[in-house]
Enzyme design. Structure first.
Site, PDB file in Angstrom:
ATOM      1  N   SER A 234       2.431   7.354   3.986  1.00 38.78           N
ATOM      2  CA  SER A 234       2.157   5.964   3.515  1.00 38.78           C
ATOM      3  C   SER A 234       3.294   5.000   3.820  1.00 38.78           C
ATOM      4  CB  SER A 234       1.638   5.758   2.072  1.00 38.78           C
ATOM      5  OG  SER A 234       1.445   4.772   1.554  1.00 38.78           O
ATOM      6  N   ASP A 458      -9.272   4.306   5.993  1.00 36.85           N
ATOM      7  CA  ASP A 458      -8.108   4.482   5.000  1.00 36.85           C
ATOM      8  C   ASP A 458      -7.972   2.890   4.450  1.00 36.85           C
ATOM      9  OD1 ASP A 458      -5.565   4.458   3.738  1.00 36.85           O
ATOM     10  OD2 ASP A 458      -4.536   5.687   4.962  1.00 36.85           O
ATOM     11  N   HIS A 487      -6.362   8.782   1.695  1.00 35.08           N
ATOM     12  CA  HIS A 487      -5.010   8.461   1.975  1.00 35.08           C
ATOM     13  C   HIS A 487      -3.907   9.477   1.946  1.00 35.08           C
ATOM     14  CE1 HIS A 487      -1.834   5.358   2.447  1.00 35.08           C
ATOM     15  NE2 HIS A 487      -1.424   5.644   1.339  1.00 35.08           N
TER      16      HIS A 487
END
Length: 526
Positions: A234, A458, A487
Site C-alpha cells: 500500500s 483493488d 488489498h
C-alpha cells in the site's frame, strides 16, 4: 487512503561523512543544492548508523513480540539538512533467518513496511511463525525485519488529540451534510491541525515520504547491509518507489504489493478522490455477493435491495446507536473493510442480517471502537495526516473541497464525504511543503529487477497505479491477481506466492507481466 543520490558502498558513505566533518565540500550536483544537502545528511547519518549497528535485545512487553523476535533502535535525524541536529530513535524488530541444511544460506535482511502512512511493521518479525506459508519459507533464508516509521508506535510517537476523544462514539454521518454540519467538520479539522502543531512544533514539517525514505537508507546501514531488500504494501509501495528513485544503487530486492500511483499531481488530494470511485465499485462487489446469497442472509435479491437493507440499519443506528457506541460513522468505517478483503464479506453480511433480526451483538462487536486500541488508532491517524499533509500542497479553499466532494458523492456516495472529513486537516495544516512530491522514476538499467504485485479491483490502490509504477521503473515485473480486490495480495494466493518466493529466494522474475487467477469468493458462514 500515499533524483539520483549517492550510489556507493558503506565505505563511500563513510568517506563522504569524513569529508563533511573536515569541512571539505563533497561532490555535489550544484543545480540542486537543497537535495544535495539532504543527500549529504543522509550519508552522514548512514555512516554513523553503520558504525553503531543495532543493539538487539529482548522486545519490551508493549510490542507483544516473544522470543525469538528481537528488538532494537536506530538513530535518525529529524531533518536531513541538519544531520547533527535533533535526532529520534526508530524501533526495529527482527527474527533471524533459520537456514535449513542443504537448502541455501542466509540472504540478508528483508525490511517491511505495511503502509498507512501511520502503520507499524514491528509484527513482521513473527509473520513466519504466526502466518506460516510463504512467510515461513522466506524466513528460512531472510531475517524478517520490521520497524515503526518516524512518529509511529515507540518511534517518537506523534499524537494530535486525546485518544479518548479520537475514539469517542457514536458519531453521525449524514448522507447529505448540511451547511451547519460542514462548518462543524471544518472547525474540527482546523482544531485537529492546530493540535498536531502544538504537539510537534518544528518536527511537523519532517514527516515527508522523502525523509521516511532517507530513514530507510539509515536503517539499511545500521543492519550492516550494503544494499536494501524491501517489501512495501500500500503506502509502503510509494515509500519503496521513492527510495528506489533516490537510491537506485542501494537496491537489492524490491517488492511493491498493491501499488500507489506515484504521479506527483495525484499525491495526495486527487488520489483520495480516485479512491472514492474505486471503493464504490468494491462496495457494489460486496452487495452483489450478498444478494447472491440472499437465502443465507436475507439482505436482498439484488444490489439495490442490499443497499436499502444497509441504509435501514444506518438510519436505525442513527436514531439508537447499537450498544450505545455504533452510530452511522462507526457503521461506515466497519463496512469500508469490505473494500479491502473478500475474507471479511461473510462476517459483515452476517452482522447486518443479525441486526435486522433484532440481535445487534455481532454488529456491535464488528463496529464498536476498542478502547484498548485508542492510543494506537489515534497515533496511526496522526501520522497519516502528518505525512500526507507534508508531502504535497493541498487546496486551502473549502469551496474546492466542497465542490469536488459533492461531484464525487454523486457517483460514489459510499465513502466520499467520510474520506473528505478524514483528510480535511490538510486544508488547515500549519506547515507548507518546501517542495512538491518527489519524482519517482529511474533510467533503464539503474535498478535490478523489481517485483510489483496488484489486484485488478483493488480499491485502496487502484490497478492503474501498478501500471504507472511499472512504466516509471523500467525493467520491473508485474504479477496481477485477476479479478481480485484484495488489498495486499501476497500471502494468500498460491500462484502469487510462487512468484514472490522465486524472486526473493532466487532473484527470478516472471518477465514483464504474469497473471494469477483471483482467489475464489468466500462462502456464506466462512
Amino acid at each position: 487512503m500515499r533524483a539520483a543520490a549517492i550510489h556507493g558502498t558503506l565505505g563511500a558513505l563513510a568517506l563522504t561523512a569524513a569529508t563533511l566533518a573536515t569541512g571539505t565540500p563533497a561532490a555535489a550536483d550544484q543545480s540542486r543544492p537543497a537535495a544535495t544537502t539532504a543527500e549529504q545528511g543522509t550519508a552522514v547519518a548512514a555512516a554513523e548508523a553503520a558504525a553503531a549497528g543495532v543493539d538487539w535485545k529482548e522486545c519490551p512487553p508493549r510490542e507483544h513480540l516473544p522470543a525469538p523476535a528481537e528488538c532494537g533502535t536506530v538513530r535518525v535525524p529529524v531533518d536531513y539538512t541538519q544531520p547533527q541536529g535533533e535526532h529520534i530513535d526508530l524501533t526495529v524488530s527482527r527474527k533471524r533467518a533459520q537456514p535449513t541444511e542443504g537448502k541455501g544460506t542466509r540472504l540478508g535482511s528483508l525490511v517491511y513496511n505495511p503502509g498507512g502512512p501511520g502503520a507499524s511493521g514491528m509484527r513482521f518479525a513473527l509473520y513466519g511463525d504466526v502466518l506460516g506459508g510463504v512467510w515461513k519459507k522466506l524466513n528460512r533464508r531472510w531475517d524478517l525485519v520490521g520497524y515503526a516509521p518516524r512518529g509511529v508506535g515507540r518511534s517518537a510517537p506523534l499524537s494530535c488529540q486525546d485518544p479518548k476523544q479520537f475514539t469517542a462514539a457514536p458519531n453521525p454521518s449524514p448522507r447529505r451534510p448540511s451547511a451547519e454540519y460542514k462548518e462543524q467538520r471544518k472547525e474540527h479539522a482546523a482544531s485537529y491541525a492546530k493540535g498536531c502543531a502544538k504537539a510537534q512544533g518544528t518536527r511537523l514539517a519532517h514527516y515527508t515520504t522523502e525523509e521516511n525514505a532517507r530513514d530507510l537508507d539509515v536503517l539499511r546501514a545500521a543492519l550492516g547491509e550494503r544494499k536494501l531488500s524491501f517489501f512495501g504494501v500500500s503506502y509502503g509501495t510509494y515509500l519503496g518507489a521513492v527510495y528506489a528513485s533516490l537510491f537506485p544503487g542501494h537496491v537489492h530486492r524490491l517488492v511493491l504489493d498493491s501499488v500507489v500511483d506515484p504521479t506527483p499531481s495525484n499525491i495526495w488530494y486527487r488520489s483520495n478522490l480516485r479512491q472514492n470511485a474505486a471503493f464504490e465499485q468494491r462496495w457494489k462487489d460486496w452487495k452483489r455477493w450478498a444478494a447472491k446469497h440472499h437465502r443465507s442472509y436475507g439482505l436482498g435479491r439484488d444490489a439495490q435491495q442490499v443497499q436499502r437493507s444497509f441504509d435501514e440499519v444506518r438510519d436505525a443506528v442513527g436514531k439508537k446507536p447499537a450498544g450505545g457506541e455504533v452510530g452511522p460513522k462507526e457503521l461506515l468505517a466497519a463496512y469500508l473493510q469490505t473494500g479491502y478483503a473478500d475474507s471479511v464479506w461473510a462476517e459483515h453480511a452476517e452482522a447486518l442480517a443479525e441486526f435486522r433480526k433484532g440481535r445487534p451483538g455481532p454488529l456491535e462487536a464488528l463496529a464498536a471502537p476498542d478502547p484498548a486500541r485508542a492510543v494506537e488508532d489515534e497515533n496511526g491517524q496522526a501520522v497519516y495526516n502528518a505525512v500526507e499533509c507534508a508531502d504535497a500542497r493541498w487546496p486551502r479553499d473549502w469551496s474546492r473541497w466542497d465542490r469536488d466532494t459533492t461531484a464525487s458523492d454523486a457517483v460514489a456516495p459510499f465513502s466520499s464525504w467520510e474520506n473528505t472529513w478524514m483528510n480535511l486537516p490538510c486544508a488547515y495544516w500549519p506547515t507548507t511543503p518546501r517542495t512538491g512530491p518527489p519524482h519517482v522514476g529511474t533510467d533503464p538499467g539503474q535498478l535490478p529487477g523489481v517485483l510489483l504485485l496488484a489486484g485488478t479491483r483493488d480499491a485502496a490502490t487502484p490497478y492503474a497505479g501498478a501500471l504507472e509504477t511499472q512504466r516509471r521503473l523500467p525493467g520491473s515485473s508485474l504479477v496481477t491477481e485477476a479479478g481480485s480486490g484484495t488489498h495486499g495480495v501476497a500471502g494468500g494466493n498460491a500462484c502469487v506466492d510462487r512468484h514472490l518466493a522465486a524472486y526473493l529466494l532466487d532473484g527470478r522474475t516472471p518477465g514483464m507481466r504474469a497473471e494469477c487467477e483471483g482467489r475464489p469468493a468466500p462462502r456464506p458462514g466462512a
